[in-house]
Design an enzyme around this catalytic site. Sequence first.
Site, PDB file in Angstrom:
ATOM      1  CE  LYS A   1     -17.334  30.192  86.530  1.00 13.13           C
ATOM      2  NZ  LYS A   1     -17.836  31.121  87.564  1.00 13.13           N
TER       3      LYS A   1
ATOM      4  CB  SER B   1     -20.605  29.147  89.358  1.00 12.43           C
ATOM      5  OG  SER B   1     -19.983  30.399  89.092  1.00 12.43           O
TER       6      SER B   1
ATOM      7  CB  SER C   1     -18.831  32.239  91.384  1.00 12.46           C
ATOM      8  OG  SER C   1     -20.150  31.774  91.462  1.00 12.46           O
TER       9      SER C   1
HETATM   10  N1  GLN Z   1     -24.017  31.208  93.989  1.00 11.72           N
HETATM   11  C1  GLN Z   1     -24.390  32.461  93.407  1.00 11.72           C
HETATM   12  C2  GLN Z   1     -25.461  32.234  92.369  1.00 11.72           C
HETATM   13  O1  GLN Z   1     -25.840  31.130  92.220  1.00 11.72           O
HETATM   14  C3  GLN Z   1     -23.205  33.146  92.853  1.00 11.72           C
HETATM   15  C4  GLN Z   1     -22.816  32.740  91.500  1.00 11.72           C
HETATM   16  C5  GLN Z   1     -21.654  33.482  90.968  1.00 11.72           C
HETATM   17  O2  GLN Z   1     -20.976  34.212  91.697  1.00 11.72           O
HETATM   18  N2  GLN Z   1     -21.449  33.365  89.674  1.00 11.72           N
HETATM   19  O3  GLN Z   1     -25.897  33.132  91.716  1.00 11.72           O
END
Ligand code: GLN
Length: 477
Positions: free
Chosen positions: A79, A154, A178
């Site tokens: 990532k 994400s 994420s």
């Molecule tokens: N969807 C969550 C956010 O927008 C989690 C993001 C993540 O785990 N990096 O913060």
Amino acid sequence: MDLTSLSIDAARSAVQERKTTALALAEAHYARIQKEDGQIGAFLTLSKDRALEQADRIDRMAAEGKQLPPLGGVPVGIKDVMSTRGVRTTAGSKILENYVPPYDCTAVARMEAAGAVVLGKMNCDEFAMGSSNENSAYHPVRNPRDLSRVPGGSSGGSAASVAADMAVVTLGSDTGGSIRQPASFCGVVGLMPTYGRVSRYGLIAFASSLDHIGPLAKTVKDAAIVLRTIAGRDAMDSTSAEVPVPDYVAELAKPVRGMKVGVAREYFGEGLDDEVRQAVELAIDQLRGLSCEIVPVSLPHTPYAIPTYYLIATAEASANLARYDGVRYTVRARGVKTLAEMYRRTRDEGFGAEVKRRIMLGTYALSAGYYDAYYLKAQKVRTLLTRDFDEAFQKVEAIVTPTSPTPAFRLGEKSNDPLAMYLADIYTVTADLAGIPGISIPCGKTKEKLPIGLQILGKHFDESTILRLAHAYEQAA
Ligand code: GLN
């Protein structure tokens, strides 16, 4: 032999036994990326030189008859929030468009030391903020199971590339779901380890008390192999724990008969899609069929998890993102007259809308006069949420829930409604807040053939139990 559908062990032994080469494996994956990724968009940068050099090293080892390390020759993706020496690392943001880190993230270094071949960097929401990958400053990722849908976020690129056989495994990061949510949307396995289990050194910080690195894989066993590789104390991250790393792969073989598995009512309430509910209930029946004892548990503070998470995560993000000021790193606004204008314009031009929203929310929550009412209160509720889990884990060894209330939604469906997007994280943010590990594994499909994810949560540093239960379910299903 189909070189792009192998598990870690199958890929490694094929290279070891000279049935193929690490070079051929890497090239087969690059060919598949060339063919598929135009429509999926999972990769932001390819690191071909680095991959081919590593493949060559592994092939020479195999030719000399040396024992290959556990990931010898295995093509992986990283990532783009993890620093890679000499390879552009953008965090999905324009502000880091030309950033080439001078060092490697510890987890990446450990993967390579174990023989992994890094194909490239995976697309993600900007600074990992999002649940659909639509917040990438470059391009969205499409779900390989249905191109009209999001892959989740994400770590959308990390999940989509595994689902589309463009990488054997990938590393993702999980701050509020994420890793697990995109795994569930794309029909792959996603493991978030305990906070402190894996070093965060070299991970571009979003919310430091919530950030975790973990694998997205095709099987539970592959996730166990990767965790065994990246887990353990690192002197470069003071929050990485001094807890011994078990052999997660050997642990998979232990029986699950008699295991006490909790089911919490709070995870089956309003907003849960019917088909997801049915699939998860069926999975719970299957666990019963494996002689697990299903025990009702209560996690009463669950309704407060989303506001708690979005206060703490934005507060920490506003502090972490202060460093992108155009002085260090790369992109800097041009034609400015004063220092203050340079800061302002750099940040205005460099950050996307969601990142700006989070910085403003977080700055507000931390500002004098509001700190006690918002940030401090959120920290207190975080403790209550953690205690809910501590109490439940007195009675059970693992807790099963849906990973996400819905299957993958359509591109654009929630992108103009941040609140609806935040609510998609309802079942995943709790584990991040409590610091406990969680895994998402596929548990069937909807009528429209969209994957559904089963989440299994465990006690601190007890990844072995959730991996074992996930493996048993995977084998039975
Ligand atoms: N969807 C969550 C956010 O927008 C989690 C993001 C993540 O785990 N990096 O913060």
